[in-house]
Write a protein that holds these residues in place. Structure first.
Motif, mmCIF file in Angstrom:
data_model
loop_
_atom_site.group_PDB
_atom_site.id
_atom_site.type_symbol
_atom_site.label_atom_id
_atom_site.label_comp_id
_atom_site.label_asym_id
_atom_site.label_seq_id
_atom_site.Cartn_x
_atom_site.Cartn_y
_atom_site.Cartn_z
ATOM 1 N N LEU A 1 39.194 28.832 39.948
ATOM 2 C CA LEU A 1 38.435 28.964 38.708
ATOM 3 C C LEU A 1 39.041 30.030 37.814
ATOM 4 O O LEU A 1 39.165 31.194 38.222
ATOM 5 N N ALA A 2 39.418 29.647 36.612
ATOM 6 C CA ALA A 2 39.827 30.599 35.581
ATOM 7 C C ALA A 2 38.607 30.879 34.709
ATOM 8 O O ALA A 2 38.054 29.963 34.090
ATOM 9 N N LEU A 3 38.171 32.134 34.682
ATOM 10 C CA LEU A 3 36.920 32.485 34.020
ATOM 11 C C LEU A 3 37.152 33.372 32.807
ATOM 12 O O LEU A 3 38.035 34.246 32.819
ATOM 13 N N ARG A 4 36.363 33.162 31.765
ATOM 14 C CA ARG A 4 36.283 34.116 30.657
ATOM 15 C C ARG A 4 35.319 35.226 31.065
ATOM 16 O O ARG A 4 34.354 35.000 31.788
ATOM 17 N N GLY A 5 35.614 36.422 30.623
ATOM 18 C CA GLY A 5 34.800 37.566 31.020
ATOM 19 C C GLY A 5 35.403 38.266 32.216
ATOM 20 O O GLY A 5 35.856 37.626 33.167
ATOM 21 N N GLY A 6 35.414 39.599 32.167
ATOM 22 C CA GLY A 6 36.049 40.367 33.228
ATOM 23 C C GLY A 6 35.209 40.449 34.491
ATOM 24 O O GLY A 6 34.020 40.108 34.509
ATOM 25 N N ARG A 7 35.832 40.922 35.545
ATOM 26 C CA ARG A 7 35.155 41.106 36.835
ATOM 27 C C ARG A 7 34.260 42.337 36.751
ATOM 28 O O ARG A 7 34.742 43.447 36.494
ATOM 29 N N PRO A 8 32.950 42.199 36.972
ATOM 30 C CA PRO A 8 32.049 43.353 36.883
ATOM 31 C C PRO A 8 32.386 44.417 37.921
ATOM 32 O O PRO A 8 32.785 44.108 39.049
ATOM 33 N N ALA A 9 32.209 45.668 37.548
ATOM 34 C CA ALA A 9 32.448 46.764 38.484
ATOM 35 C C ALA A 9 31.499 46.639 39.670
ATOM 36 O O ALA A 9 30.335 46.244 39.528
ATOM 37 N N GLY A 10 32.001 46.952 40.853
ATOM 38 C CA GLY A 10 31.182 46.904 42.052
ATOM 39 C C GLY A 10 31.043 45.534 42.680
ATOM 40 O O GLY A 10 30.319 45.367 43.665
ATOM 41 N N THR A 11 31.751 44.538 42.143
ATOM 42 C CA THR A 11 31.682 43.184 42.691
ATOM 43 C C THR A 11 32.343 43.135 44.069
ATOM 44 O O THR A 11 33.421 43.694 44.267
ATOM 45 N N ALA A 12 31.708 42.470 45.011
ATOM 46 C CA ALA A 12 32.303 42.297 46.338
ATOM 47 C C ALA A 12 33.503 41.377 46.249
ATOM 48 O O ALA A 12 33.482 40.378 45.524
ATOM 49 N N HIS A 13 34.558 41.705 46.983
ATOM 50 C CA HIS A 13 35.749 40.863 47.007
ATOM 51 C C HIS A 13 35.424 39.493 47.593
ATOM 52 O O HIS A 13 35.854 38.469 47.075
ATOM 53 N N ARG A 14 34.641 39.483 48.672
ATOM 54 C CA ARG A 14 34.305 38.224 49.349
ATOM 55 C C ARG A 14 32.800 38.088 49.474
ATOM 56 O O ARG A 14 32.120 39.010 49.924
ATOM 57 N N THR A 15 32.303 36.934 49.076
ATOM 58 C CA THR A 15 30.899 36.604 49.271
ATOM 59 C C THR A 15 30.817 35.274 50.011
ATOM 60 O O THR A 15 31.496 34.315 49.636
ATOM 61 N N GLY B 1 46.812 41.953 38.442
ATOM 62 C CA GLY B 1 47.987 41.096 38.428
ATOM 63 C C GLY B 1 47.675 39.615 38.501
ATOM 64 O O GLY B 1 48.579 38.788 38.337
ATOM 65 N N LEU B 2 46.410 39.256 38.752
ATOM 66 C CA LEU B 2 46.044 37.848 38.897
ATOM 67 C C LEU B 2 45.506 37.231 37.612
ATOM 68 O O LEU B 2 45.248 36.023 37.575
ATOM 69 N N VAL B 3 45.304 38.046 36.582
ATOM 70 C CA VAL B 3 44.664 37.552 35.360
ATOM 71 C C VAL B 3 45.486 37.954 34.141
ATOM 72 O O VAL B 3 46.262 38.916 34.181
ATOM 73 N N PRO B 4 45.332 37.214 33.018
ATOM 74 C CA PRO B 4 46.112 37.552 31.821
ATOM 75 C C PRO B 4 45.726 38.892 31.223
ATOM 76 O O PRO B 4 46.570 39.574 30.623
ATOM 77 N N ASP B 5 44.448 39.302 31.356
ATOM 78 C CA ASP B 5 43.996 40.588 30.827
ATOM 79 C C ASP B 5 42.639 40.905 31.435
ATOM 80 O O ASP B 5 42.073 40.107 32.197
ATOM 81 N N SER B 6 42.083 42.070 31.078
ATOM 82 C CA SER B 6 40.827 42.519 31.669
ATOM 83 C C SER B 6 39.624 41.714 31.208
ATOM 84 O O SER B 6 38.520 41.895 31.738
ATOM 85 N N GLY B 7 39.802 40.832 30.256
ATOM 86 C CA GLY B 7 38.714 39.992 29.783
ATOM 87 C C GLY B 7 38.611 38.668 30.511
ATOM 88 O O GLY B 7 37.888 37.768 30.046
ATOM 89 N N HIS B 8 39.308 38.537 31.628
ATOM 90 C CA HIS B 8 39.265 37.300 32.407
ATOM 91 C C HIS B 8 39.165 37.623 33.896
ATOM 92 O O HIS B 8 39.459 38.748 34.319
ATOM 93 N N GLU B 9 38.779 36.610 34.675
ATOM 94 C CA GLU B 9 38.659 36.778 36.112
ATOM 95 C C GLU B 9 39.162 35.523 36.819
ATOM 96 O O GLU B 9 38.964 34.405 36.329
ATOM 97 N N ALA B 10 39.849 35.710 37.951
ATOM 98 C CA ALA B 10 40.334 34.606 38.787
ATOM 99 C C ALA B 10 39.483 34.560 40.046
ATOM 100 O O ALA B 10 39.422 35.538 40.798
ATOM 101 N N VAL B 11 38.806 33.441 40.284
ATOM 102 C CA VAL B 11 37.889 33.285 41.413
ATOM 103 C C VAL B 11 38.307 32.068 42.220
ATOM 104 O O VAL B 11 38.663 31.027 41.648
ATOM 105 N N THR B 12 38.243 32.190 43.527
ATOM 106 C CA THR B 12 38.576 31.076 44.425
ATOM 107 C C THR B 12 37.363 30.735 45.275
ATOM 108 O O THR B 12 36.753 31.615 45.884
ATOM 109 N N LEU B 13 37.031 29.442 45.324
ATOM 110 C CA LEU B 13 35.950 28.935 46.151
ATOM 111 C C LEU B 13 36.552 28.086 47.258
ATOM 112 O O LEU B 13 37.446 27.284 47.000
ATOM 113 N N THR B 14 36.029 28.245 48.477
ATOM 114 C CA THR B 14 36.553 27.487 49.613
ATOM 115 C C THR B 14 35.404 26.993 50.475
ATOM 116 O O THR B 14 34.431 27.712 50.709
ATOM 117 N N SER B 15 35.537 25.757 50.958
ATOM 118 C CA SER B 15 34.590 25.235 51.948
ATOM 119 C C SER B 15 35.353 24.391 52.953
ATOM 120 O O SER B 15 36.479 23.939 52.691
#
Length: 484
Positions: free
Chosen positions: A306-320, A356-370
């Motif tokens: 998932l390529a997301l607009r909006g940065g990663r919020p502070a304090g977000t867990a790496h893995r959920t 290093g995974l995103v174009p800038d601080s205004g985006h977030e890279a998220v991976t979902l797995t099942s």
């Protein structure tokens, strides 16, 4: 590659023939529009295995080649009833306190007591399952349950848990703790209802050795191992499909490549799935009677990038880990007679704190797995199932999506050659040997097997250990008794 680097240091001339156009097997990367994603494993357990490889093969340690970051909390869990728990990394006291606070008094103590018993199972199986060649009398590992289950009175009888699900039901006695326990088996495509109690070592390993992230993604670890190999003069041939293992006078003589070219060799190390190996070794039985039979994987992975607009919020867990709302329905869908991808499955959400995974601080890279069955044909709409589940952990997720890509079992099959995109599980004791993997030695003189489909099974630590075991068997001979 782990075997190649060690053998090169030992004085062998080593060539690697790879069917695809790059190294690393399933440890791949997708890059698009300034976003970068791992498509294989996203976290590294037991990094000591790879530290050992770099110590034994050169002057530069692992940390000089990649940046390792300890993930804390180790994981955030969102349970079916909506309760949540964030578990500290590699801290028994911290985990006990976190569970008591999140799930109620006494839950932490029960989990902590379980980890003490899991330690006993680890102590009994660590050497034979990770650090030694598979025992000739492997039946001992298959028959003995190393987990010291607590006696449980049921219907006027005293019983002990024999499966992971029974450990959860009888010893943890809380559906959320049971889901926490079982998620460690499910992550490897194992059905906790039939997986032996010895699988208690899986959460124990994570608890003791911690969870780590490689800055830039796990593909950076593959790059570092590849560069260590080339520094040790290992030759790589990409786009070079091996179509046969050659024999002469009862032992291997090399490999035949697509197009008929022959590469002569005194020894051959095969890192391929069992069905592939059977096709390569023509007219000879790779495994003999009385040996651990080759396992054919039944589970694979579905990954949504998932390529997301909006940065990663502070304090977000790496893995959920977002647990399935209906555990029994999920397990029956995945492992029942009509195995198929489950509706509203357990989903692992990875949100690395890595610029290093995103174009800038205004985006977030998220991976979902099942987990999905191997060979499953995944309809395009199924990605929406994972996104819907992940919204329990990331409110408003759907509105932030710029684009998404899906990696199915077919993509894993293309990268690894495993039928149906099956992903091997780590070796486990007990269970009549169903979760052991064949020895790294074979009946064909000079032919060895390495990687997730042979001892000690799947997972990044196990891959590194299999490389060490094969190198030991070749360098020291059949009397090799294991890594130190």
């Amino acid at each position: 590659m782990a075997a190649a680097a060690r053998l090169a240091v030992a004085g062998h001339r080593v060539a690697v023939y790879e069917r695809t156009q790059t190294y690393g097997g399933a440890v791949r990367r997708v890059e698009r529009d300034g976003f970068s994603f791992d498509t294989g494993p996203g976290l590294l357990p037991l990094p000591a295995v790879w530290r050992d490889l770099f110590v034994k093969t050169g002057k530069e340690p692992l940390e000089a080649c990649v940046e390792l970051v300890q993930v804390d909390p180790s994981a955030r869990h969102v349970f079916a009833d909506g309760t949540e728990a964030a578990l500290p990394n590699a801290s028994r006291a911290g985990v006990v306190a976190a569970l008591d606070e999140a799930l109620g008094s006494g839950t932490g103590r029960r989990w902590g007591d379980f980890l003490v018993r899991a330690r006993d199972a680890w102590d009994r199986t660590r050497r034979p399952l990770l650090e030694e060649p598979l025992w000739p009398n492997w039946q001992v590992l298959a028959e003995r349950e190393p987990y010291p289950a607590v006696p449980h009175k049921r219907l006027l009888r005293t019983r002990r848990a024999g499966t992971l699900a029974e450990v959860g039901a009888w010893e943890l006695r809380d559906p959320r703790l049971a889901a926490l326990l079982e998620s460690h088996a499910l992550a490897h495509g194992l059905d906790p209802r039939t997986t032996p109690a010895s699988a208690a070592v899986l959460p124990y390993m994570e608890h003791v050795f911690g969870t780590w992230y490689v800055r830039g993604g796990l593909r950076e670890l593959a790059r570092a191992v590849y560069e260590r190999c080339t520094a040790r003069k290992v030759e790589f041939h990409f786009g070079a499909e091996v179509t046969g293992v050659l024999e002469k006078d009862g032992r291997v003589a090399g490999v035949e490549l697509a197009g008929g070219t022959v590469a002569e060799a005194d020894l051959v190390v095969a890192g391929v799935a069992p069905g592939v190996l059977d096709r390569l070794v023509r007219g000879a039985a790779v495994r003999g009677d009385g040996e651990v039979p080759a396992r054919r994987g039944t589970a694979s992975r579905l990954t949504v990038l998932l390529a997301l607009r909006g940065g990663r919020p502070a304090g977000t867990a790496h893995r959920t880990v977002v647990h399935a709302a209906d555990r029994e329905a999920e397990l029956e869908s995945l492992f029942g007679p009509a195995a198929d991808a489950a509706a509203r499955p357990t989903v692992t959400v990875l949100r690395p704190d890595d610029p290093g995974l995103v174009p800038d601080s205004g985006h977030e890279a998220v991976t979902l797995t099942s987990v999905v069955p191997a060979g499953a044909r995944i309809p395009g709409r199924y990605a929406e199932e994972l996104i819907a589940v992940a919204e329990r952990a990331i409110p408003g997720l759907r509105d932030r999506v710029l684009w998404h890509e899906v990696r199915t079992p077919a993509d894993i099959a293309e990268a690894t050659g495993a039928e149906g995109g099956a992903v091997p599980a780590p070796a486990l004791a007990a269970g009549a040997g169903r979760l052991l993997h064949p020895s790294n030695s074979t009946r064909v003189d000079g032919l060895f097997t390495v990687g997730g489909w042979s001892h000690p099974g799947g997972g990044l630590p196990h891959a590194g250990m299999s490389g060490a075991l094969v190198a030991g068997l070749i360098v020291e001979g059949p009397d090799f008794r294991g890594s130190q």
